[in-house]
Motif scaffolding. Structure first.
Motif, PDB file in Angstrom:
ATOM      1  N   LEU A 145     -17.335  -7.416  19.282  1.00 37.61           N
ATOM      2  CA  LEU A 145     -16.738  -8.245  19.914  1.00 37.61           C
ATOM      3  C   LEU A 145     -15.617  -7.550  20.681  1.00 37.61           C
ATOM      4  CD1 LEU A 145     -15.089 -10.687  16.861  1.00 37.61           C
ATOM      5  CD2 LEU A 145     -16.446 -11.208  19.059  1.00 37.61           C
ATOM      6  N   PHE A 146     -14.980  -6.404  20.274  1.00 38.31           N
ATOM      7  CA  PHE A 146     -14.151  -5.723  20.926  1.00 38.31           C
ATOM      8  C   PHE A 146     -14.746  -5.433  22.478  1.00 38.31           C
ATOM      9  CE2 PHE A 146     -11.772  -1.593  21.941  1.00 38.31           C
ATOM     10  CZ  PHE A 146     -10.546  -2.320  22.115  1.00 38.31           C
TER      11      PHE A 146
ATOM     12  N   ARG B 184      -6.850 -13.282  21.352  1.00 39.20           N
ATOM     13  CA  ARG B 184      -8.004 -13.942  21.908  1.00 39.20           C
ATOM     14  C   ARG B 184      -8.621 -14.395  20.751  1.00 39.20           C
ATOM     15  NH1 ARG B 184     -12.341 -12.309  26.614  1.00 39.20           N
ATOM     16  NH2 ARG B 184     -10.428 -12.538  27.870  1.00 39.20           N
ATOM     17  N   ILE B 185      -8.915 -13.629  19.669  1.00 33.54           N
ATOM     18  CA  ILE B 185      -9.620 -14.185  18.605  1.00 33.54           C
ATOM     19  C   ILE B 185      -8.999 -14.427  17.342  1.00 33.54           C
ATOM     20  CG2 ILE B 185     -11.331 -12.237  19.362  1.00 33.54           C
ATOM     21  CD1 ILE B 185     -10.356 -10.552  16.883  1.00 33.54           C
ATOM     22  N   GLU B 186      -7.750 -14.733  17.660  1.00 35.51           N
ATOM     23  CA  GLU B 186      -6.688 -15.269  16.514  1.00 35.51           C
ATOM     24  C   GLU B 186      -7.148 -16.175  15.777  1.00 35.51           C
ATOM     25  OE1 GLU B 186      -3.371 -15.276  14.010  1.00 35.51           O
ATOM     26  OE2 GLU B 186      -3.993 -13.642  15.505  1.00 35.51           O
TER      27      GLU B 186
ATOM     28  N   ASN C 184     -11.604 -16.814  11.930  1.00 35.40           N
ATOM     29  CA  ASN C 184     -11.232 -15.657  11.869  1.00 35.40           C
ATOM     30  C   ASN C 184     -10.037 -15.555  10.745  1.00 35.40           C
ATOM     31  OD1 ASN C 184     -10.775 -12.666  12.361  1.00 35.40           O
ATOM     32  ND2 ASN C 184      -9.318 -12.957  14.286  1.00 35.40           N
ATOM     33  N   SER C 185     -10.723 -15.405   9.305  1.00 32.23           N
ATOM     34  CA  SER C 185      -9.814 -15.515   8.364  1.00 32.23           C
ATOM     35  C   SER C 185      -8.796 -14.206   8.173  1.00 32.23           C
ATOM     36  CB  SER C 185     -10.875 -15.303   7.070  1.00 32.23           C
ATOM     37  OG  SER C 185     -11.403 -14.252   6.912  1.00 32.23           O
ATOM     38  N   ARG C 186      -8.135 -14.422   7.223  1.00 35.28           N
ATOM     39  CA  ARG C 186      -7.061 -13.190   7.056  1.00 35.28           C
ATOM     40  C   ARG C 186      -7.746 -12.029   6.636  1.00 35.28           C
ATOM     41  NH1 ARG C 186      -1.744 -12.900   6.020  1.00 35.28           N
ATOM     42  NH2 ARG C 186      -1.496 -15.479   6.062  1.00 35.28           N
ATOM     43  N   SER C 187      -8.497 -12.039   5.898  1.00 36.05           N
ATOM     44  CA  SER C 187      -9.286 -10.842   5.299  1.00 36.05           C
ATOM     45  C   SER C 187     -10.183 -10.422   6.695  1.00 36.05           C
ATOM     46  CB  SER C 187     -10.397 -10.912   4.179  1.00 36.05           C
ATOM     47  OG  SER C 187     -11.185 -11.987   4.520  1.00 36.05           O
ATOM     48  N   GLY C 188     -10.864 -11.358   7.289  1.00 38.73           N
ATOM     49  CA  GLY C 188     -11.518 -10.544   8.477  1.00 38.73           C
ATOM     50  C   GLY C 188     -10.552 -10.057   9.851  1.00 38.73           C
ATOM     51  N   LYS C 189      -9.216 -10.679   9.854  1.00 42.28           N
ATOM     52  CA  LYS C 189      -8.159  -9.906  10.906  1.00 42.28           C
ATOM     53  C   LYS C 189      -7.957  -8.549  10.384  1.00 42.28           C
ATOM     54  CE  LYS C 189      -6.166 -14.322  11.999  1.00 42.28           C
ATOM     55  NZ  LYS C 189      -4.928 -15.141  11.903  1.00 42.28           N
ATOM     56  N   ARG C 190      -7.794  -8.459   9.035  1.00 40.61           N
ATOM     57  CA  ARG C 190      -7.384  -6.987   8.198  1.00 40.61           C
ATOM     58  C   ARG C 190      -8.760  -6.267   8.705  1.00 40.61           C
ATOM     59  NH1 ARG C 190      -5.321 -10.046   3.610  1.00 40.61           N
ATOM     60  NH2 ARG C 190      -7.364  -9.471   2.611  1.00 40.61           N
TER      61      ARG C 190
END
Length: 359
Positions: free
Chosen positions: A50-51, A76-78, A112-118
């Protein structure tokens, strides 16, 4: 495949990693040397893909990355993003009968879940820390980004779980779902799915642990069967199967299809193409039965991990020792297991509330 990054990784992950810069590939070699699990490595590969797609869209190289660019990436992925993956499609020649594999791209949207963001933050943090130590970069833009960012508030949510009655309804839904099907050519699917649900509810294993099981991970001692689970960090734990799980697994193994290719012959759970079942396949099977069971709203989005919550909660509700539950679940720290005691306490509070007022 013309080129392979590592024989220890699935081919689709090899294909992702080979697109990265050489210094990033070295990072993955370090992960393999440190005995990181294939699932952990796959998660890093997906995050980096992704990055680097983002960097390519802006015409940037690694040395061009600043804290502002990292901020733009996370913005962008928020609220979700599209992920393109390569999947193998097996084709059979109608004339020769020969089987060939073709890799095709599939694109799907992911929340993009909270755990996914972490996890994505942790992935990039590890990568840039490595590149700094390896003298590939002279600064850490991820550190600069985090130093300038507002810390998000930690939200400790009570784990979602099924009651015993709801879990029984879910298991029963396997039979009712298949009884409604007009064609029941592949009855082994039903036996497989019932065994999977009972294994989750018996052992609390993670979905990555379940799909990684081989036939020889089941060990027999007379009328007793145990499953050897390879957990996080390569740690093994051996768990006894209770009678319903043992019987469901025995029936599935009796019905397990023949004609399996050598590369998947050892896999315990197979998909319709006679290959090792994937995490996605497990999620999709579970979703069918959740709908069939008509579970209440709080359980409508039940996942394999929430079945893990269910086992932990039921064990503690039965008065089992916290340390025993920790060992069953394979938690490295007992603090992780202690979150379920909050669930038990809230259940006690609800029970007392339901008594009503005595005055």
């Amino acid at each position: 495949m013309a080129e392979m990054f590592s024989r220890q990784l699935p081919e689709n992950i090899n294909r992702i990693i080979l697109k990265f810069p050489e210094d990033v590939q070295e990072f993955f070699l370090e992960m393999i040397s440190a005995d990181r699990s294939p699932q952990t490595i796959a998660n890093y590969a997906y995050d980096f893909s992704l990055f680097f797609d983002f960097l390519a869209s802006r015409g940037l190289q690694l040395e061009d990355v600043t804290s502002k660019e990292i901020k733009r990436f996370f913005r962008r992925i928020e609220n979700g993003y599209e992920r393109t993956i390569q999947v193998p499609i097996t084709k059979k020649d109608p004339v020769t009968g020969g089987v060939s594999t073709e890799w095709v791209e599939r694109t799907h949207f992911r929340e993009n879940s909270r755990s996914g963001k972490r996890r994505k933050r942790a992935s990039l943090r590890s990568l840039f820390r490595y590149l700094l130590k390896a003298d590939v970069l002279d600064r850490d833009p991820m550190q600069e980004y985090e130093d300038a960012s507002l810390r998000s508030r930690q939200q400790h949510k009570v784990p979602v779980f099924l009651t015993r009655e709801e879990a029984l309804r879910l298991i029963d839904a396997v039979g009712t779902y298949h009884n409604k099907q007009k064609r029941r050519t592949y009855t082994w699917y039903e036996h497989r799915d019932r065994a999977i649900l009972l294994l989750f509810l018996n052992t609390g294993m993670r979905v990555s642990e379940l799909v990684g099981l081989d036939v020889n991970n089941i060990q027999y001692d007379g009328d007793v069967a145990r499953v050897v689970v390879l957990g996080k960090g390569g740690k093994e734990r051996m768990l006894k199967l209770n009678q319903p799980a043992f019987e469901a697994l025995r029936i599935y193994l009796d019905q397990r299809p023949q004609g399996i290719s050598p590369e998947h012959r050892d896999a315990l759970f197979l998909n319709k193409n006679r290959g090792r079942m994937s995490r996605k396949g497990v999620y999709e099977a579970l979703r069918k039965y959740v709908r069939e069971a008509n579970l209440p709203p709080k359980a409508a989005n039940i996942s394999p991990h929430k079945l893990r919550h269910t086992l932990a909660t039921l064990l503690l509700s039965n008065g089992e020792n916290l340390r025993v539950v920790q060992e069953i679940l394979g938690h490295s720290s007992i603090q992780t297991t202690q979150i379920y005691t909050h669930v038990i306490n809230s259940e006690k509070d609800s029970a007392l509330d339901r008594l009503g007022n005595w005055t």
